[in-house]
Motif scaffolding. Structure first.
Motif, PDB file in Angstrom:
ATOM      1  N   LYS A  44       1.307   3.820  -3.052  1.00  0.00           N
ATOM      2  CA  LYS A  44       0.708   5.094  -2.943  1.00  0.00           C
ATOM      3  C   LYS A  44       1.533   6.245  -3.156  1.00  0.00           C
ATOM      4  O   LYS A  44       0.906   7.626  -3.246  1.00  0.00           O
ATOM      5  N   LYS A  45       2.804   6.167  -2.632  1.00  0.00           N
ATOM      6  CA  LYS A  45       3.638   7.185  -2.707  1.00  0.00           C
ATOM      7  C   LYS A  45       3.884   7.590  -4.250  1.00  0.00           C
ATOM      8  O   LYS A  45       4.435   8.612  -4.708  1.00  0.00           O
TER       9      LYS A  45
ATOM     10  N   VAL B 224       1.509  14.663   4.732  1.00  0.00           N
ATOM     11  CA  VAL B 224       1.534  13.186   4.641  1.00  0.00           C
ATOM     12  C   VAL B 224       2.376  12.538   3.778  1.00  0.00           C
ATOM     13  O   VAL B 224       3.054  11.559   4.040  1.00  0.00           O
ATOM     14  N   ARG B 225       2.448  13.355   2.771  1.00  0.00           N
ATOM     15  CA  ARG B 225       3.444  13.052   1.538  1.00  0.00           C
ATOM     16  C   ARG B 225       4.968  13.121   1.910  1.00  0.00           C
ATOM     17  O   ARG B 225       5.857  12.785   1.147  1.00  0.00           O
ATOM     18  N   GLY B 226       5.290  13.892   3.217  1.00  0.00           N
ATOM     19  CA  GLY B 226       6.482  13.948   3.547  1.00  0.00           C
ATOM     20  C   GLY B 226       7.374  15.005   2.634  1.00  0.00           C
ATOM     21  O   GLY B 226       8.472  14.997   2.358  1.00  0.00           O
TER      22      GLY B 226
ATOM     23  N   GLU C 220       0.633  -1.364   0.032  1.00  0.00           N
ATOM     24  CA  GLU C 220       0.239  -0.017   0.006  1.00  0.00           C
ATOM     25  C   GLU C 220       0.765   1.446  -0.075  1.00  0.00           C
ATOM     26  O   GLU C 220       0.756   2.022  -1.111  1.00  0.00           O
ATOM     27  N   ILE C 221       1.553   1.558   1.095  1.00  0.00           N
ATOM     28  CA  ILE C 221       2.282   2.855   1.135  1.00  0.00           C
ATOM     29  C   ILE C 221       3.074   3.064  -0.063  1.00  0.00           C
ATOM     30  O   ILE C 221       3.260   4.244  -0.351  1.00  0.00           O
TER      31      ILE C 221
END
Ligand SMILES: Nc1ncnc2c1ncn2[C@@H]1O[C@H](COP(=O)(O)OP(=O)(O)O)[C@@H](O)[C@H]1O
Ligand SMILES: [Mg+2]
Lengths: 256, 549
Positions: free
Chosen positions: A76-77, A104-106, A72-73
């Protein structure tokens, strides 16, 4: 990273016992713009939601840049998603919303020049501090488009992105899509608007009742129908077998 | 005429159901209902209606009890306190009116903000229905929010009053005061929701000034719920204090009181019941104040009507475009990003905000009793348990914020761990800030505060463990399947199932201490800290193990 941006194999999406997407398979390469065409309820949005990691596939394999969607993570990036209905965190202002997305996306403060350019391009400036709840549909869409573009994702997933946008913004978005692909990014979007698909898509997939009923470049699809004259719309109606029905309907309507 | 009335009343039923649906799924927009077939959706809708009905019936029962309760003290007032009958009436009537007022406002605020936001009237306006009729439908939908409690109050209180006091005119006057109070309550409800909606939801985000304004409005909004909470906690005390002060009052003081709502209406009722017992001066004052309050009610009725009509024609929401200084954003870490987002979202929605304020409310109640009674260690623990429980309600509420717009936010690379950590922190923060405030206050009272502070801080560890465990359960169970967002009534059973283990975890260390007795505070504290830390370590380890990203 793999050359394939998207690899969907035998995807099924069930709502209860209803099969909205039924054994769908397609591939999208880097640098390619892929259009997903289909009548209402064909399963376009459901497919894109799976790609965006919002829906779990009931069956089938889905990979984004060679990574299974279950990571997932990491997946999603790599994506930016514009949903069909721009329902965002309504009580926030666009500024606060972008701040949340960027956090959230850093992303760091370095995102600001890009954000400014996007906000100016889509003429969102005057609404920057107004709660999203009070924005018009089109303005909300601009907010969700900018959020999707903020982190320069290698894969853009756009669900009917042009609906509700004014002429200027829709032109800008089309240019951005083309530019994005030219730089090596991949784009998949669903649309009803045939001319758009015809103009900017490298390949289109036509989906009907959850199944892929035709796929290829616009000229390949024309060959399939064996006529150079027809537009994508004709092809679309032909492969989804709606053409005959529509003619009958129109005749019936005209006869009153 | 009557036929048309029934038609409009029926349509208003549909609008009302839609409003309930929206208020339960408050700001439900964008919370997807995926992987649900239509049967399931219908089930959810039915559940919402049931929940709404249940809470309405509860309030109705409440109203009925409140209507009878003050009268139950009648003999105590008259026999026990030797209060003259007319003053006893003042006490009973004003306490009931005040509680009814608060109750109606609280009930109304739950749903009227949705009335403001609903698109139902816009849709209705596009039908071949006249503008006037749409306004009437709006008014009816508004009345439907209150129907049962309104009618109950109108029927039960005057009836009970005339039976207890044995006066027909008294009952009639009681009915009149109830009508006035209901009008006041509705006007305040509509005013507050409009204020809330136009200034807070629609009124721009950025500047410091707006933040402060929002906070002030939030307090205004909280006030009624605070009042009702106080009234419930102290109903009997308030009655006694009131009865006592009435016996002590000079003529001038009662005269002044006869001018102030709700006492003024209490005096009016008393006058109607015992006309011969009231002095001429009081009668004159009452005539004036009754006239003023009736006029005020008339204005309130007009205001309510016209505001609702404006809702019907879609004219309430005023979006003020804020001046945009720059286009610069300041991204934080994902963890801080979630915390800030939650604070912003929660502070702008009445249903979230009121739950976030629960621990503080509990703390204020405790502050008040601190001023009144002597405290010992078991009592401190009791207080801390009270605040902890409120914080344990905050955690699932914060989790449900995550479902807002999840059809979009779920495409973000947000780790579940981050969400659990951020929300655990925020819920624990609501607890800790209350303990700090309590400690500061005990210091001010020059009470012995070591135990309060030390036990309060150790209890923070158990609160953290409890909240984290609740969030873990929710994240495991509801990350993929959707949790119905908005207020907690929507998924009461889920909520309780999550709350129970949280409460058990949170209160176990304290219970062990109680079981050990309090022979040595230091020993008790050490055991307390040991168990709490152990719990937190276990919960953190389990979270770490189960939640990989
Ligand atoms: N949450 C849902 N629950 C039940 N059925 C759904 C849900 N979402 C979509 N569907 C159904 O799935 C089918 C495909 O929908 P969708 O993917 O939105 O199609 P498209 O975007 O091509 O119009 C439709 O028949 C639709 O009614
Ligand atoms: Mg769609």
């Amino acid at each position: 990273m793999s050359e394939l941006a998207v690899n969907v194999d035998g995807l099924c999406v069930m709502y209860g016992s209803f099969k909205a997407v039924d054994g769908l398979s397609f591939k999208i390469n880097r640098g390619e713009i892929y259009g997903l065409l289909g009548p209402n309820g064909a399963g376009k949005s459901s497919t894109l939601k799976v790609l965006a990691g919002i829906l779990e596939p009931s069956y089938g394999k889905v990979e984004i840049f060679g990574k299974p969607i279950s990571e997932e993570i990491e997946v999603k990036k790599l994506i930016g998603y514009v949903p069909e209905e721009s329902i965002l965190l309504e009580s926030l202002t666009p500024r606060e919303f972008f701040e949340f997305i960027a956090s959230v996306r850093g992303l760091s403060g370095e995102v600001n020049p890009r954000l400014s350019k996007l906000v100016l391009a889509f003429e969102l400036t005057e609404y920057f501090d107004t709660p999203i709840a009070t924005l018009s549909m089109g303005t909300k869409r601009k907010v969700s488009v900018i959020s999707a573009l903020l982190h320069e994702p290698p894969l853009l997933i756009l669900d009917e992105p042009l609906i509700g946008l004014d002429a200027r913004s829709s032109r800008i978005l089309k240019e951005l899509i083309v530019h994005h692909a030219r730089k090596g990014g991949a784009v998949v979007f669903s649309t009803h608007i045939m001319e758009v698909a015809e103009k900017i898509c490298h390949r289109v997939g036509i989906i009907h009742k959850g199944k892929l009923v035709g796929e290829g470049t616009v000229s390949e699809l024309r060959q399939l129908i064996r006529s150079a004259e027809v537009s994508l719309e004709d092809i679309f109606l032909k492969v989804t077998q709606q053409e005959a029905g529509i003619r009958d309907l129109i005749v019936a309507l005209e006869e009153g | 005429m009557a036929e048309k009335f029934f038609k409009l009343w029926k349509i208003s039923g549909t609008v009302y159901r839609e409003i309930c649906f929206q208020s339960i799924f408050s700001l439900r927009l964008g919370a997807p209902l995926p992987q649900m077939d239509s049967d399931k959706i219908r089930k959810v809708a039915r559940q919402v209606e049931m929940n709404m009905l249940v809470s309405k019936i509860l309030v109705t029962i409440f109203v009925a009890v409140l209507a009878v309760m003050p009268l139950g003290y009648w003999s105590y007032f008259v026999m026990g306190l030797k209060l003259v009958e007319e003053l006893a009436i003042v006490g009973c009537v004003s306490v009931f009116l005040a509680s009814l007022f608060f109750l109606l406002v609280v009930l109304g605020l739950q749903t009227t903000t949705s009335l403001m936001a609903t698109k139902a009237f816009e849709i209705l306006s596009s039908f071949p229905i006249s503008r006037g009729d749409v306004s009437k439908i709006a008014l009816f939908s508004f009345l439907r929010i209150f129907d049962m409690p309104l009618i109950t109050a109108l029927a039960v209180f005057p009836a009970a009053f005339s039976i207890v006091v044995r006066s027909f005119f008294g009952g009639l006057a009681a009915l009149f005061t109830v009508v006035l109070t209901e009008i006041f309550a509705m006007a305040l409800t509509i005013g507050l929701s409009k204020l809330f909606y136009s200034r807070i939801v629609a009124g721009g985000g950025g500047s410091k000034y707006r933040t402060i304004m929002r906070f002030i409005y939030m307090l205004i909004w909280i006030l009624p719920s605070f009042g009702i909470y106080l009234a419930m906690n102290f109903a009997t005390q308030i009655l006694q204090v009131l009865a006592y002060s009435l016996t002590q009052m000079s003529v001038i003081q009662t005269f002044a009181l006869a001018l102030v709502y709700p006492f003024s209406l209490g005096f009016t009722t008393a006058f109607a019941t015992f006309p011969h017992k009231i002095s001429l001066m009081h009668a004159a004052a009452l005539a004036v104040s009754t006239f003023l309050y009736t006029a005020l009610a008339y204005l309130g009725l007009n205001y309510t009507g016209s505001t609702i009509r404006r809702i019907g024609s879609g004219g309430v929401i005023i979006a003020s475009k804020a001046f945009v200084r720059d286009l610069v954003i300041r991204p934080k870490s994902p963890y801080l990003g979630v915390i800030i987002k939650d604070l912003r979202v929660a502070s702008r929605s009445p249903s979230y905000a009121s739950i976030l304020m629960l621990p503080a409310l509990q703390a204020v109640i405790i502050l008040i009793s601190l001023g009144l009674v002597r405290i010992d260690l078991p009592m401190v623990l009791g207080f801390l348990a009270g605040i902890s429980l409120m914080s344990l309600i905050v955690a699932p509420t914060l989790f449900s914020v995550e479902t807002l717009a999840s059809a979009y936010t779920r495409s973000l690379p947000l780790k579940r761990r981050t969400v659990i950590a951020a929300k655990t922190f925020l819920s624990t923060l609501t607890y800790v800030s209350c303990v700090v405030a309590l400690a500061a206050f005990t210091l001010y009272l020059r009470r012995e505060i070591f135990s309060a502070v030390a036990f309060g801080l150790v209890q923070a560890v158990s609160v953290t463990a409890g909240c984290m465990f609740e969030l873990l359960l929710l994240a495991e169970r509801f990350w993929k399947i959707e949790l119905s967002p908005g207020n907690i009534y929507a998924s009461l059973s889920t909520f309780v199932m999550v709350l129970i283990p949280g409460v058990v975890l949170c209160l176990t260390p304290m219970m062990v201490c109680v079981a050990l007795g309090f022979s040595s505070a230091l020993f008790t504290l050490t055991v307390f800290l040991a168990i709490a830390t152990l719990e937190l370590a276990v919960v953190a380890a389990v979270t770490n193990l189960l939640v990989k990203n």
